[in-house]
Design an enzyme around this catalytic site. Structure first.
Site, PDB file in Angstrom:
ATOM      1  N   GLU A 157      51.341  39.334  49.569  1.00 33.19           N
ATOM      2  CA  GLU A 157      49.920  39.487  49.891  1.00 33.19           C
ATOM      3  C   GLU A 157      49.692  39.796  51.370  1.00 33.19           C
ATOM      4  OE1 GLU A 157      48.119  35.952  48.269  1.00 33.19           O
ATOM      5  OE2 GLU A 157      48.370  36.658  46.205  1.00 33.19           O
ATOM      6  N   LYS A 207      36.070  36.568  50.045  1.00 29.52           N
ATOM      7  CA  LYS A 207      35.740  37.518  48.980  1.00 29.52           C
ATOM      8  C   LYS A 207      34.336  38.113  49.200  1.00 29.52           C
ATOM      9  CE  LYS A 207      38.772  35.311  45.534  1.00 29.52           C
ATOM     10  NZ  LYS A 207      38.838  34.706  44.177  1.00 29.52           N
ATOM     11  N   TYR A 221      45.982  42.176  42.454  1.00 32.81           N
ATOM     12  CA  TYR A 221      45.934  41.146  41.410  1.00 32.81           C
ATOM     13  C   TYR A 221      46.807  41.496  40.197  1.00 32.81           C
ATOM     14  CZ  TYR A 221      42.190  38.277  43.486  1.00 32.81           C
ATOM     15  OH  TYR A 221      41.451  37.424  44.279  1.00 32.81           O
ATOM     16  N   ASN A 281      34.160  32.704  43.720  1.00 34.12           N
ATOM     17  CA  ASN A 281      34.557  31.444  44.356  1.00 34.12           C
ATOM     18  C   ASN A 281      34.957  31.593  45.826  1.00 34.12           C
ATOM     19  OD1 ASN A 281      36.955  32.712  43.943  1.00 34.12           O
ATOM     20  ND2 ASN A 281      37.834  31.175  42.575  1.00 34.12           N
ATOM     21  N   HIS A 337      40.156  33.524  48.552  1.00 35.00           N
ATOM     22  CA  HIS A 337      41.469  33.634  47.918  1.00 35.00           C
ATOM     23  C   HIS A 337      42.484  32.971  48.828  1.00 35.00           C
ATOM     24  CE1 HIS A 337      45.044  35.354  46.045  1.00 35.00           C
ATOM     25  NE2 HIS A 337      45.483  35.512  47.287  1.00 35.00           N
TER      26      HIS A 337
HETATM   27  P1  IDP Z   1      43.050  30.982  42.463  1.00 31.80           P
HETATM   28  O1  IDP Z   1      42.190  32.007  43.195  1.00 31.80           O
HETATM   29  O2  IDP Z   1      42.500  29.597  42.607  1.00 31.80           O
HETATM   30  O3  IDP Z   1      44.513  31.095  42.810  1.00 31.80           O
HETATM   31  P2  IDP Z   1      43.748  32.314  39.951  1.00 31.80           P
HETATM   32  O4  IDP Z   1      44.023  31.603  38.676  1.00 31.80           O
HETATM   33  O5  IDP Z   1      44.906  32.899  40.693  1.00 31.80           O
HETATM   34  O6  IDP Z   1      42.918  31.308  40.894  1.00 31.80           O
HETATM   35  O7  IDP Z   1      42.700  33.457  39.627  1.00 31.80           O
HETATM   36  C1  IDP Z   1      42.420  34.484  40.561  1.00 31.80           C
HETATM   37  C2  IDP Z   1      40.930  34.690  40.638  1.00 31.80           C
HETATM   38  O8  IDP Z   1      40.468  35.164  39.375  1.00 31.80           O
HETATM   39  C3  IDP Z   1      40.103  33.409  40.869  1.00 31.80           C
HETATM   40  O9  IDP Z   1      40.037  33.023  42.221  1.00 31.80           O
HETATM   41  C4  IDP Z   1      38.764  33.813  40.326  1.00 31.80           C
HETATM   42  O10 IDP Z   1      38.037  34.658  41.233  1.00 31.80           O
HETATM   43  C5  IDP Z   1      39.163  34.636  39.100  1.00 31.80           C
HETATM   44  N1  IDP Z   1      39.254  33.790  37.881  1.00 31.80           N
HETATM   45  C6  IDP Z   1      40.217  32.885  37.584  1.00 31.80           C
HETATM   46  N2  IDP Z   1      40.002  32.306  36.378  1.00 31.80           N
HETATM   47  C7  IDP Z   1      38.866  32.883  35.899  1.00 31.80           C
HETATM   48  C8  IDP Z   1      38.119  32.712  34.688  1.00 31.80           C
HETATM   49  O11 IDP Z   1      38.468  31.915  33.815  1.00 31.80           O
HETATM   50  N3  IDP Z   1      36.984  33.484  34.570  1.00 31.80           N
HETATM   51  C9  IDP Z   1      36.597  34.382  35.523  1.00 31.80           C
HETATM   52  N4  IDP Z   1      37.267  34.572  36.657  1.00 31.80           N
HETATM   53  C10 IDP Z   1      38.386  33.834  36.853  1.00 31.80           C
HETATM   54 MG    MG Z   2      45.845  32.646  42.529  1.00 31.95          MG
END
Ligand code: IDP
Ligand code: MG
Length: 138
Positions: free
Chosen positions: A127, A10, A50, A113, A116
């Site tokens: 994807e 990212k 997304y 984080n 992805h």
């Molecule tokens: P993942 O990346 O671990 O699969 P997902 O639930 O699919 O997590 O969420 C996609 C992305 O959205 C996350 O990697 C993160 O960057 C962002 N995200 C997820 N939950 C939150 C939140 O509660 N606050 C802000 N950003 C979030």
């Molecule tokens: Mg995800």
């Protein structure tokens, strides 16, 4: 069974100069890099990628984050790639991520984080095809 998954470094990971380090972690864990590129998504493209999260409260902020700079999507290949990649990425929130995972090592927050990873065969297919055509996957 050997399978493909989509990983993305990212914008935060690219800006911090972690691209090479993260690729090394994948290779050390037995992943073959079948395709890789650097791209800067538009808002529309990030919203499309997304779409599954479009009703979530963090959707707008996630799209802003994912378009703040270039990203490095790649197709990873190995036995059990989808699950194995999720394992070495660590939990979405770095506070919950296991020791030694990419997110535990490098992530700042639940949003920023670093990586992805596809979460199912169905999402991996969507994807991978979002970023690469069959001639680019070797
Ligand atoms: P993942 O990346 O671990 O699969 P997902 O639930 O699919 O997590 O969420 C996609 C992305 O959205 C996350 O990697 C993160 O960057 C962002 N995200 C997820 N939950 C939150 C939140 O509660 N606050 C802000 N950003 C979030
Ligand atoms: Mg995800």
């Amino acid at each position: 069974m050997a399978e493909q998954t989509l990983s993305i470094i990212k914008p935060d990971g690219v800006k911090k100069g972690l691209t090479g380090k993260i690729i090394s972690i994948f290779e050390e864990n037995g992943f073959e890099i079948k395709a890789i590129k650097k791209v800067w998504l538009t808002k529309k493209q990030a919203e499309g990628f997304y779409y599954i999260h479009k009703e979530r409260p963090f959707f707008g902020s996630l799209v802003d984050f994912m378009t703040e700079g270039p990203i490095v999507p790649m197709v990873l290949f190995r036995e059990n790639a989808i699950l194995k990649n999720r394992e070495i990425m660590g939990a979405t929130n770095p506070k919950d991520a296991a020791e030694g995972t990419i997110r535990k090592l490098f992530a700042e927050s639940i949003e920023r984080n670093v990586v992805h990873g596809s979460d199912s065969l169905e999402s991996a297919r969507f994807e991978v095809a979002f970023f690469f055509n069959i001639f680019e996957i070797l």
